[in-house]
Design an enzyme around this catalytic site. Structure first.
Site, PDB file in Angstrom:
ATOM      1  N   LYS A  45      48.265  33.771  31.460  1.00 43.26           N
ATOM      2  CA  LYS A  45      49.487  34.206  32.066  1.00 43.26           C
ATOM      3  C   LYS A  45      49.092  33.164  33.721  1.00 43.26           C
ATOM      4  O   LYS A  45      48.619  32.870  33.954  1.00 43.26           O
ATOM      5  CB  LYS A  45      48.940  35.929  32.997  1.00 43.26           C
ATOM      6  CG  LYS A  45      47.650  36.257  33.801  1.00 43.26           C
ATOM      7  CD  LYS A  45      47.406  37.954  33.259  1.00 43.26           C
ATOM      8  CE  LYS A  45      46.743  37.976  33.725  1.00 43.26           C
ATOM      9  NZ  LYS A  45      46.096  39.709  33.991  1.00 43.26           N
ATOM     10  N   TYR A 266      44.596  25.371  65.846  1.00 41.04           N
ATOM     11  CA  TYR A 266      45.396  26.556  66.458  1.00 41.04           C
ATOM     12  C   TYR A 266      44.912  27.935  67.459  1.00 41.04           C
ATOM     13  O   TYR A 266      43.780  27.703  67.033  1.00 41.04           O
ATOM     14  CB  TYR A 266      46.984  27.344  65.389  1.00 41.04           C
ATOM     15  CG  TYR A 266      48.373  26.153  65.212  1.00 41.04           C
ATOM     16  CD1 TYR A 266      48.454  25.973  66.207  1.00 41.04           C
ATOM     17  CD2 TYR A 266      47.943  26.052  63.726  1.00 41.04           C
ATOM     18  CE1 TYR A 266      49.695  25.122  65.841  1.00 41.04           C
ATOM     19  CE2 TYR A 266      49.127  25.175  63.620  1.00 41.04           C
ATOM     20  CZ  TYR A 266      49.505  24.634  64.730  1.00 41.04           C
ATOM     21  OH  TYR A 266      50.734  24.100  63.815  1.00 41.04           O
TER      22      TYR A 266
HETATM   23  C1  LIG Z   1      44.979  39.494  33.150  1.00 41.87           C
HETATM   24  C2  LIG Z   1      44.860  40.952  32.000  1.00 41.87           C
HETATM   25  C3  LIG Z   1      43.521  40.007  31.909  1.00 41.87           C
HETATM   26  C4  LIG Z   1      42.823  39.177  31.870  1.00 41.87           C
HETATM   27  O1  LIG Z   1      41.868  40.151  32.773  1.00 41.87           O
HETATM   28  P1  LIG Z   1      40.514  39.176  33.494  1.00 41.87           P
HETATM   29  O2  LIG Z   1      40.312  39.641  33.943  1.00 41.87           O
HETATM   30  O3  LIG Z   1      40.875  38.044  34.171  1.00 41.87           O
HETATM   31  O4  LIG Z   1      39.369  39.039  32.681  1.00 41.87           O
HETATM   32  C5  LIG Z   1      43.484  41.064  30.732  1.00 41.87           C
HETATM   33  N1  LIG Z   1      44.150  41.790  30.222  1.00 41.87           N
HETATM   34  C6  LIG Z   1      45.610  42.717  31.012  1.00 41.87           C
HETATM   35  C7  LIG Z   1      46.211  43.731  30.586  1.00 41.87           C
HETATM   36  C8  LIG Z   1      45.733  41.653  32.196  1.00 41.87           C
HETATM   37  O5  LIG Z   1      46.935  41.833  32.464  1.00 41.87           O
END
Ligand SMILES: *Cc1c(COP(=O)(O)O)cnc(C)c1O
Length: 377
Positions: A45, A266
Site C-alpha cells: 500500500k 528559523y
Molecule cells: C498495513 C497493514 C499491514 C502491514 O503492516 P506492517 O506493520 O507494515 O507489517 C497488514 N495488515 C493490514 C490490515 C494493514 O493495514
C-alpha cells in the site's frame, strides 16, 4: 543503476532516494522463512511505503510473493499494470458503487462491514458469477471489520451456503502486533482462532510484520508483512533482523563559516557553542524530511553522514534546506554539489523516527516526489 536521466534529473533537484531491490528480495525471503508453512504475502500500500510500487512489486514477485495487499482501488489498478497474475486485495474495502471497477481490475475487496458484504453479494448475484473477496473481522482494533457478533451471523450464512460469493480469506489485524504477550494481542489471537473456525475451509490471516517474525500461532495460512520488507524494524527496541533498504542523499548547496554565539535557521533555536563550519543542504520538510527531526539547544536532532563521518543537524529543518555541522571534517573534505546521507550509511529509518517522535513507517511514506528515485539491485 544510475542512468544519465537520473544524473540530469539530479541537477534539477536536491535529493535522491535509492531503493535497494536486492535487500527487499532478501527481506521477503527471510519473512517467508518465518511465515512457513504459511504463505507470505506482501503489503505494498501507499506506493510500497513510498518506495515505488512499479519497481518494488516485480522484485517481490521475483522473490516468490504471489499475494499482495494495497489500501485503495487506485493502488490496485497500478499494481495490476505491473503484475498481471498477482492476487490483489484492497484493504480499505468496498467503496460503495465500486464493485464493477474491482472486477475490471481483478482485485478482491477486503469486506469490512455488513453493508459491504450485502453490496458485494448483490453485485455478484446480478453478474451471475460469484467472485471472491476477503472478510475482515475486528478482534479489538476498532478500525475496520465486522464485530464478533456480526462475524458469527455471517459465518452461519456462509455455512448454510447462502453468502452469495466465495470468501477467499478471513482476516483480522493486530493493534499491538509488536508485543506478542500484550493482553490485547492474546485476546485478539484467541478471538481470531474462534472466528476462523466459523469459516471452515477458508484460509485465515492475522500477522503483520512483527507477528510474522514472532511466528508460531500468529501465522495461520497467510502472513501480511509490510514495513519489514522495506527494512523498518517491526519491533523497535529489539535488534532488527532485516536489511536496510533505503538511502536518502541530498546535495550540499553551500558551505559557510559561522562565528560562535550566533543562531542558525528559523527561530534561531540553536546557538553555536563554537565557531563552526556548516554545510547547508538542499533537503527540507517539503521533501518529506520531518521538521520534528530538527535540532535546537533544548533537543538535539537527527544526523547526516558526510564524507564518511556522522555530523549533527543544526537548527530547524526548513522547507527546502537543512544545516549540518561539519566543523570536525578535515578542511576541504567536501564541496558544494557533494552529497550528504540522511538515511542509510548506518542511519536507519527508526533512528530518524526516534528524533522526530514518530515511527519508521511515517519517515518512509513521507519522502516526497521531489527526491529522484533510483532502484538498484
Ligand atoms: C498495513 C497493514 C499491514 C502491514 O503492516 P506492517 O506493520 O507494515 O507489517 C497488514 N495488515 C493490514 C490490515 C494493514 O493495514
Amino acid at each position: 543503476m544510475t542512468s544519465l536521466t537520473t544524473d540530469a534529473a539530479l541537477l534539477e533537484t536536491g535529493s535522491r532516494l535509492t531503493v535497494d531491490l536486492a535487500a527487499i528480495r532478501a527481506n521477503y525471503r527471510l519473512l517467508a522463512t518465518r511465515a512457513a508453512p504459511a504463505e507470505c504475502a506482501a503489503v505494498v500500500k501507499a506506493n510500497a511505503y513510498g518506495l515505488g510500487v512499479e519497481h518494488v512489486a516485480p522484485a517481490l514477485w521475483e522473490a516468490g510473493a504471489r499475494t499482495f495487499f494495497v489500501a485503495h482501488i487506485g493502488e490496485a489498478r497500478v499494481l495490476r499494470g505491473v503484475l498481471p497474475e498477482a492476487l490483489i486485495y484492497v484493504l480499505n474495502g468496498l467503496t460503495p458503487g465500486a464493485a464493477d471497477i474491482l472486477i475490471e481490475i481483478q482485485a478482491r475487496p477486503v469486506l469490512g462491514s455488513l453493508s459491504e458484504i450485502e453490496e458485494w453479494a448483490a453485485f455478484e448475484k446480478d453478474r451471475g458469477m460469484p467472485g471472491e473477496a476477503a472478510l475482515h473481522i475486528d478482534t479489538g482494533m476498532n478500525r475496520l471489520g465486522l464485530r464478533l457478533g456480526e462475524a458469527e451471523t455471517v459465518g452461519e450464512i456462509f455455512r448454510a451456503g447462502r453468502l452469495g460469493f466465495t470468501p477467499s480469506l478471513v482476516m483480522s489485524h493486530l493493534a499491538v502486533g509488536d508485543e506478542a504477550e500484550h493482553p490485547l494481542t492474546r485476546k485478539q489471537l484467541a478471538d481470531f482462532r474462534n472466528v476462523a473456525a466459523l469459516f471452515p475451509g477458508v484460509p485465515a490471516s492475522l500477522a503483520n510484520s512483527a507477528a510474522t517474525l514472532t511466528g508460531g500461532d500468529f501465522r495461520f495460512d497467510l502472513c501480511r508483512p509490510g514495513i519489514a520488507l522495506y527494512g523498518g524494524n517491526p519491533a523497535p527496541g529489539a535488534p532488527n533482523p532485516l536489511q536496510p533498504v533505503v538511502t536518502l542523499d541530498a546535495r550540499i548547496a553551500q558551505i559557510r563559516r559561522v562565528p560562535a554565539g550566533e543562531g542558525v535557521g528559523y527561530g534561531a533555536v540553536e546557538t553555536l557553542a563554537r565557531a563552526s563550519t556548516l554545510a547547508v543542504i538542499a533537503l527540507g520538510y517539503a521533501d518529506g524530511f520531518l521538521r520534528a527531526a530538527g535540532s535546537s539547544d533544548a533537543k538535539k536532532g537527527a544526523h547526516a553522514v558526510i564524507a564518511g563521518t556522522r555530523c549533527s543537524l543544526v537548527g530547524r529543518v526548513s522547507m527546502d534546506l537543512i544545516a549540518v555541522d561539519i566543523t570536525d571534517l578535515p578542511e576541504g573534505a567536501v564541496s558544494p554539489g557533494d552529497f550528504a546521507t540522511f538515511l542509510g550509511a548506518g542511519i536507519s529509518v527508526d533512528e530518524v523516527a526516534g528524533h522526530a517522535g514518530t515511527i519508521g513507517y511515517e519517515v518512509l511514506t513521507r519522502i516526497g516526489p521531489r527526491s529522484v528515485r533510483v532502484h538498484t539491485g
